[in-house]
Design a protein around this motif. Structure first.
Motif, short mmCIF file in Angstrom:
data_model
loop_
_atom_site.label_atom_id
_atom_site.label_comp_id
_atom_site.label_asym_id
_atom_site.label_seq_id
_atom_site.Cartn_x
_atom_site.Cartn_y
_atom_site.Cartn_z
N ALA A 43 58.03 -68.93 -3.75
CA ALA A 43 58.62 -68.32 -2.56
C ALA A 43 60.13 -68.52 -2.58
O ALA A 43 60.65 -69.41 -3.27
CB ALA A 43 58.01 -68.93 -1.31
N ASP A 44 60.84 -67.70 -1.82
CA ASP A 44 62.29 -67.81 -1.81
C ASP A 44 62.78 -69.02 -1.03
O ASP A 44 63.83 -69.59 -1.36
CB ASP A 44 62.89 -66.52 -1.22
CG ASP A 44 62.63 -65.34 -2.12
OD1 ASP A 44 63.15 -65.32 -3.24
OD2 ASP A 44 61.87 -64.43 -1.72
N THR A 69 61.20 -72.61 1.34
CA THR A 69 60.19 -73.40 2.03
C THR A 69 60.92 -74.45 2.85
O THR A 69 61.91 -75.02 2.38
CB THR A 69 59.20 -74.08 1.06
OG1 THR A 69 59.93 -74.92 0.17
CG2 THR A 69 58.41 -73.05 0.27
N ALA A 113 51.05 -70.00 1.80
CA ALA A 113 51.13 -69.10 0.65
C ALA A 113 49.80 -68.42 0.34
O ALA A 113 49.65 -67.81 -0.70
CB ALA A 113 51.62 -69.86 -0.59
N TRP A 167 59.60 -65.25 2.10
CA TRP A 167 59.87 -64.35 0.99
C TRP A 167 60.92 -63.34 1.45
O TRP A 167 60.87 -62.85 2.59
CB TRP A 167 58.62 -63.59 0.57
CG TRP A 167 57.52 -64.43 0.00
CD1 TRP A 167 57.22 -64.64 -1.31
CD2 TRP A 167 56.53 -65.18 0.73
NE1 TRP A 167 56.13 -65.46 -1.46
CE2 TRP A 167 55.68 -65.81 -0.21
CE3 TRP A 167 56.28 -65.38 2.10
CZ2 TRP A 167 54.61 -66.61 0.16
CZ3 TRP A 167 55.21 -66.18 2.47
CH2 TRP A 167 54.40 -66.79 1.50
N HIS A 202 50.06 -64.69 -0.69
CA HIS A 202 51.33 -64.54 -1.38
C HIS A 202 51.52 -63.13 -1.94
O HIS A 202 52.64 -62.61 -1.93
CB HIS A 202 51.46 -65.57 -2.50
CG HIS A 202 50.43 -65.41 -3.58
ND1 HIS A 202 50.60 -64.55 -4.64
CD2 HIS A 202 49.24 -66.02 -3.76
CE1 HIS A 202 49.54 -64.62 -5.42
NE2 HIS A 202 48.71 -65.50 -4.92
N THR A 212 57.02 -70.94 4.86
CA THR A 212 57.35 -70.31 3.59
C THR A 212 57.93 -68.93 3.86
O THR A 212 57.42 -68.20 4.72
CB THR A 212 56.11 -70.20 2.69
OG1 THR A 212 55.57 -71.50 2.47
CG2 THR A 212 56.44 -69.56 1.36
N GLU A 237 54.66 -60.88 -1.08
CA GLU A 237 55.56 -60.39 -2.12
C GLU A 237 55.72 -58.88 -2.05
O GLU A 237 56.83 -58.35 -2.21
CB GLU A 237 55.02 -60.82 -3.49
CG GLU A 237 55.09 -62.32 -3.73
CD GLU A 237 54.17 -62.77 -4.85
OE1 GLU A 237 53.69 -61.90 -5.62
OE2 GLU A 237 53.93 -63.99 -4.97
#
Length: 309
Positions: free
Chosen positions: A31-32, A34, A75, A50, A78, A48, A82
């Motif tokens: 992830a980008d 956290t 996540a 993104w 995810h 988290t 994304e």
């Protein structure tokens, strides 16, 4: 609901279930961001985020918040996160305190979950300082299973625990009622109202306990909703979960019934290691291609949020 912790099983099996619910690092890209979000009620909330490519999208971006299922984690969806980030959304998810793969001490206190998402929205719209700005007027919510209950409350559904108790007297052997028998509802802390008017659109997948929401409250819900049902849901079966929401919303939802899908097919395709550790979460019905379904599912979720926000 996510994990079958309510089933009578040896401790080793329960440990395997907990490990299987943990983030599947082999499948998810990092992830980008956290971080830990402070909870005024005590403790903190794992979060988290993104992000879309800043250079690809001009101006503040819509925000999508995600609520996972029972026993899950931030996540847990995810691939959907994304896909939404690639489509230009800032995506933020929490690990719900007391209902996650590490700690299930509040796993049946579903009415407390919307507060976690409201805190997440507060943070992302007022305190968060990321490389992409958030547009506070364009917020959507995604929820699966217990997260579907959470998002239904966030868009205006008012829950009545007496309806759950009546249901469990009539249907004691369904998964949700076995879970509640193991971890009884705490009526003294049940919070019927979880509405957050900042949420302007919602995607709800295989929601739990749709029957718990009052008819009048659902009739007042007019935000756009995309509602998904697994045709062969063995955990949250018809007609107790999806149908009460589908049939009583004030604005008819965009409804998708996925042929041959089971409850866990809304989770991302599993890595080999996860499939070996806990086949229950990873096996689909013969002929059902979970990877292909997720490509279509994520595309439709992104399209819905683009159209609605």
């Amino acid at each position: 609901m996510f994990l079958l912790r309510a089933l009578t099983a040896p401790l080793a099996a329960l440990a395997a279930l907990a490990l299987a619910a943990a983030p599947d690092a082999a499948q998810a890209r990092p992830a980008d961001q956290t971080f830990r979000l402070a909870d005024p009620a005590g403790g903190d909330i794992e979060t988290t985020v993104w992000l879309p490519e800043a250079a690809a999208f001009a101006g503040p971006r819509p925000l999508i918040v995600i609520s996972h299922g029972n026993g899950g984690h931030a996540a847990g969806h995810h691939d959907t996160a994304e896909a939404l980030a690639a489509a230009g959304f800032v995506v933020a998810a929490v690990t719900h305190p007391g209902d996650n793969w590490r700690d299930d001490s509040r796993q049946t206190q579903l009415s407390g979950r919307p507060r976690h998402i409201r805190l997440l929205i507060d943070h992302m719209t007022t305190l968060w300082s990321g490389p992409v700005a958030v547009d506070p007027t364009r917020i959507g919510a995604f929820g699966f299973s217990a997260g579907g209950f959470t998002v239904t409350a966030l868009i205006g559904g008012v829950s009545d625990p007496a309806l759950i108790q009546d249901h469990c007297e009539a249907e004691p052997d369904v998964f949700a009622c076995r879970l509640i028998r193991r971890s009884p509802l705490d009526l003294s802390t049940w919070t019927p109202v979880g509405h957050d008017p900042r949420i302007k659109a919602a995607v709800i997948a295989a929601p739990g306990l749709g029957l718990a929401f009052t008819t009048g409250s659902l009739a007042r819900v007019t935000v756009p909703v995309q509602l998904w049902q697994a045709d062969a849901d063995e955990v949250l079966p018809a007609p107790f979960n999806v149908e009460p929401i589908r049939d009583r919303l004030g604005r008819p939802p965009e409804y998708h019934r996925v042929a041959s899908a089971g409850h866990f097919d809304f989770l991302p395709p599993c890595s080999e290691a996860l499939a070996a550790a806990i086949p229950l979460l990873c096996q689909s019905r013969p002929g059902f291609d979970r990877a292909a379904f997720h490509r279509a599912f994520n595309r439709e979720v992104a399209r819905f949020f683009r159209d609605s926000l």
